[in-house]
Enzyme design. Structure first.
Site, PDB file in Angstrom:
ATOM      1  N   HIS A   9       0.842  -1.208   0.000  1.00 26.04           N
ATOM      2  CA  HIS A   9       0.000   0.000   0.000  1.00 26.04           C
ATOM      3  C   HIS A   9       0.877   1.258   0.000  1.00 26.04           C
ATOM      4  O   HIS A   9       0.687   2.163  -0.815  1.00 26.04           O
ATOM      5  CB  HIS A   9      -0.900  -0.036   1.248  1.00 26.04           C
ATOM      6  N   GLU A  10       1.865   1.284   0.894  1.00 21.83           N
ATOM      7  CA  GLU A  10       2.742   2.457   0.988  1.00 21.83           C
ATOM      8  C   GLU A  10       3.618   2.604  -0.254  1.00 21.83           C
ATOM      9  O   GLU A  10       3.863   3.718  -0.725  1.00 21.83           O
ATOM     10  CB  GLU A  10       3.619   2.386   2.237  1.00 21.83           C
TER      11      GLU A  10
ATOM     12  N   HIS B 252       1.835   4.447  -2.955  1.00 21.25           N
ATOM     13  CA  HIS B 252       1.937   5.902  -2.781  1.00 21.25           C
ATOM     14  C   HIS B 252       3.299   6.407  -3.259  1.00 21.25           C
ATOM     15  O   HIS B 252       3.403   7.388  -3.995  1.00 21.25           O
ATOM     16  CB  HIS B 252       1.822   6.284  -1.296  1.00 21.25           C
TER      17      HIS B 252
HETATM   18 ZN   LIG Z   1      -2.310   5.216   2.291  1.00 13.55          ZN
END
Ligand SMILES: [Zn+2]
Length: 376
Positions: free
Chosen positions: A67-68, A71
């Site tokens: 998830h990170e 980003h």
């Molecule tokens: Zn996030």
């Protein structure tokens, strides 16, 4: 928000760190997974249940990391430098100056996180569903559980409270509509604090209803969110206060250079005791070659101070964060927070002319604030 964290590796040039809170969480998740698995599948051996608990924790950890990374990679693809990724309590944080551009970049970068978690949820769900015949029931069940966890992660991150992804989406929308990053951050951070307090309240309610673990868990996450929302806004305020300010405005400039050949005893008597600074530049032939800090002196046993030279105890200049006198302070603050030493040197033509520590910054802010009584 960022306490002690450990560097664990580098992915695509991005430093990955783990916050110390994660260690506790990892144990907690492993234990609760182990308990759940052993209740659901009593036929499983104790060792098997522990192994599944660990597997689930590792996959959860991996999911948060992916998830990170989503980003971070989208930030990089849009030309925004990513400092690092830190995994902590209820997820992770990717440090990048996303708000340095426009609301469009922030919107896309925020959205890609929950989208990725949603995709992971689908992936785990499909594997758990299709693999039901091949995988053992407990393993398939654990993967199914991870599908739900990732869905929850996507959902929780979409809650419109800054600094959660949903809060960033909210902020970028308000930013786009009003053109004011300051106002957008204030509103999104207020929403973040409201969501945080709501979580604290529901945690307390759970606690009173008798669910000790669930209650503490919720209250903890809520409290964390309140703090994060508050500090994000304060950070932005600080950035705005420092706009147009240069390093030489803030630095402590009355430095007294120490010659490298001096004994530590003389350095302590004639410099540290006399001037009360925590560090002095070491100068040779008009050039600064290092920094002698009080911490560095303390690492040498006291009885060796008369024979030990400044040169042997100093930190070489190359190991320091150095900026120019006209460096912009909003950038320097970031370096001040990154640096392990908590200090930034200001140098011109190879000579250190000033030092900035957090206390110099605090002093500057205190001097500055009465002049700007109306900014609040
Ligand atoms: Zn996030």
């Amino acid at each position: 928000m960022f306490g002690t964290s450990w560097r664990v590796g580098r992915i695509a040039g991005i430093e990955v760190r783990i916050d110390s809170s994660w260690a506790v969480i990892a144990l907690l998740i492993t234990y609760s997974m182990y308990r759940q698995v052993s209740i659901l599948y009593p036929e499983l051996s104790g060792g098997g249940a522990v192994a599944l608990g660990i597997l689930a924790t590792v996959l959860f950890f991996g999911s948060v990391l992916v998830h990170e990374l989503a980003h971070a990679l989208v930030s990089q693809a849009r030309g925004i430098r990513v400092q690092d990724i830190t995994l902590f309590l209820f997820g992770g944080a990717t440090r990048a100056k996303v708000d340095s551009r426009g609301p469009g970049d922030e919107f896309v970068i925020a959205l890609v996180g929950p989208l990725t978690s949603g995709l992971l949820a689908a992936l785990f769900g499909v594997v758990a569903g299709l693999g039901g015949d091949v995988l053992s029931t407990p393993l398939a069940g654990t993967l199914g559980y991870l599908a739900w966890t990732n869905l929850l992660l996507a959902g929780f991150n979409l809650v419109p409270g800054f600094p959660l992804d949903g809060g960033r989406l909210l902020r970028s929308a308000i930013w786009k509509a009003t053109g004011s990053l300051g106002r957008a951050t204030r509103i999104a951070s207020a929403a973040g604090q409201a969501v945080g307090w709501l979580l604290v309240a529901s945690g307390v309610a759970w606690l009173l209803a008798g669910d000790l673990a669930g209650g503490i868990w919720f209250a903890f996450i809520g409290w964390f969110l309140v703090q994060a929302a508050r500090s994000s806004y304060q950070e932005l305020q600080l950035q705005q206060l420092l706009r147009g300010v240069e390093a030489e405005d803030v630095m402590a400039g009355d430095l007294r250079p120490i010659p490298p050949g001096l004994s530590l005893q003389d350095a302590v008597d004639d410099y540290f005791m006399r001037y009360g600074h925590g560090a002095f530049p070491v100068e040779e032939h008009g050039k600064t070659i290092g920094l002698l800090t009080l911490r560095g002196v303390r690492q040498v046993p006291r009885e060796q101070w008369p024979t030990h030279r400044v040169r042997d105890a100093m930190v070489p200049l190359g190991d320091q964060v150095v900026v120019a006198p006209d460096a912009r302070m909003d950038g320097v603050v970031g370096k001040l927070q990154d640096g392990e030493a908590g200090r930034v040197l200001v140098a011109q033509n190879g000579e250190v002319v000033g030092i900035i520590t957090p206390s110099d910054l605090t002093r500057w802010l205190r001097r500055r604030q009465p002049l700007e009584g109306s900014t609040r």
